[in-house]
Scaffold this motif. Sequence first.
Motif, short mmCIF file in Angstrom:
data_model
loop_
_atom_site.label_atom_id
_atom_site.label_comp_id
_atom_site.label_asym_id
_atom_site.label_seq_id
_atom_site.Cartn_x
_atom_site.Cartn_y
_atom_site.Cartn_z
N ASN B 51 5.11 34.97 -27.30
CA ASN B 51 6.20 34.63 -28.21
C ASN B 51 7.56 34.81 -27.52
O ASN B 51 8.49 34.05 -27.76
N ILE B 101 12.23 37.30 -31.66
CA ILE B 101 11.43 36.50 -30.73
C ILE B 101 10.45 35.59 -31.45
O ILE B 101 9.86 34.72 -30.86
N ASN B 102 10.28 35.80 -32.74
CA ASN B 102 9.42 34.90 -33.50
C ASN B 102 9.89 34.95 -34.95
O ASN B 102 10.20 36.01 -35.47
N ASN B 103 9.95 33.80 -35.58
CA ASN B 103 10.51 33.75 -36.92
C ASN B 103 9.88 32.58 -37.65
O ASN B 103 9.60 31.55 -37.07
N THR B 113 9.42 38.65 -35.81
CA THR B 113 9.08 39.63 -34.79
C THR B 113 10.31 39.88 -33.94
O THR B 113 11.02 38.94 -33.59
#
Lengths: 168, 263
Positions: B51, B101-103, B113
């Motif tokens: 990610n 870093i992650n959505n 995240t």
Amino acid sequence: MIKYLPKYLLIFITCILLQVVIFNEMQISRFLNPSFYVLFILLLPFETPKWLQLISAFALGLIIDAFMNTAGMNTAAIVFIAFLRPAVLNLVSPREGYEPGSFPRIAQMGFSWFLKYSLILIALHQFALFFIEAMSFNFVGLTLLVALTNTIATTFFVIVSQFIMFKR
Amino acid sequence: MRNLLKLFLKYYAVFLFLLLEFLAFLMLFQQNHYHNAVFLNSASGVVGFINTRAAHVVDYFTLKKENDLLQQENLYLRQKLEEKTAASAEYESTYVDAKVINNSVVRQKNFITINRGEIHGMKKQMGVLSPTGVIGVVENTSPHFASIIPIININFHLSAQLAKNSFYGALGWDGQDPQFAQLHEIPNYVDVQKGDTIVTSGFSYSFDEGKLIGTVHSAEKSSASAFWTIQVKLATNFRNINHVYVIDRAKIEEQKSLEVKHD
């Protein structure tokens, strides 16, 4: 069978990476949120044993779920269509059956066959996925609409991928 | 016995299918009830790593937007500094900055995240803010990553209040539009106007009182209940969050341990 293993491993990894790096990052709308990774199940050879289809779908689902934080959701939906795939293949089989050594691809089976085949399985996957997500029939109209638009979007990208992946 | 075995072999695919679906649904329900039991999630190492790579690629496309956000952020920090020097240090919180870093915004159970984990002091239940408003609460942590359950997750609930008169209610999300959340349990004799500010109430372990959540978009009185139905326009645009702040409330453990004694 075993000779296909490296090739399908590569498709497996490609499908996951494309899903995670491109399609999960799209985030345009709930109505445009394609599950491109189903391509892997669609492309499995006709004579793949049932257990292998189910187990590989399960593994694929687990990995996708890990990336999306949706424990079990994609797994349940993809295992569901892996289970139904042999029946769907029967349903859409050409009159003379499948030729030995052929694969479920546009190049070999023709556009209209592939569209019919992938549309049925992708629709089953998307409707299962979004109803598991909603877990209720509260917003049944909206859920149906989301599943429908995403079925179209996923099918579109799956078909496009056929022209890119197996050009030759 | 032999017939049973024959039957099993004939229909093994059905049994295998049922077994795998059972496992999948087991995971699904476990995630809803006990988040700790989930072994595979975006806070785990390998997934977090990939990610991070994907986030790097996307970074280039959002540089312009990122600049604007950094500017806003500067402003926010400057205000923060003033507040800090002015206010008493009675209930001090420190902020840890983190990068998303992650959505996700398009699902019903959205998650975020971030690239901060246990080694940076992340703990469950810590509140997370964007430069513009409340984002959510830390849900899972690993050594290097943490996952956040944002307001726009149907399992998210937070105590929130009207800034002007401190009446408080429960903030939740109905899974429909990531721009709007719903505030429940505000009695309908309370004066609520469009544009009123909604802030955190200070009754949660995650946030200090008065953190901006959003503004009243619409408020409806229903004859069937004694409460308002309030649509809250969220101050945070969940589609383009990149940098967030995690609140580390210094004295919250003390408060928690005190309150546990009453139970």
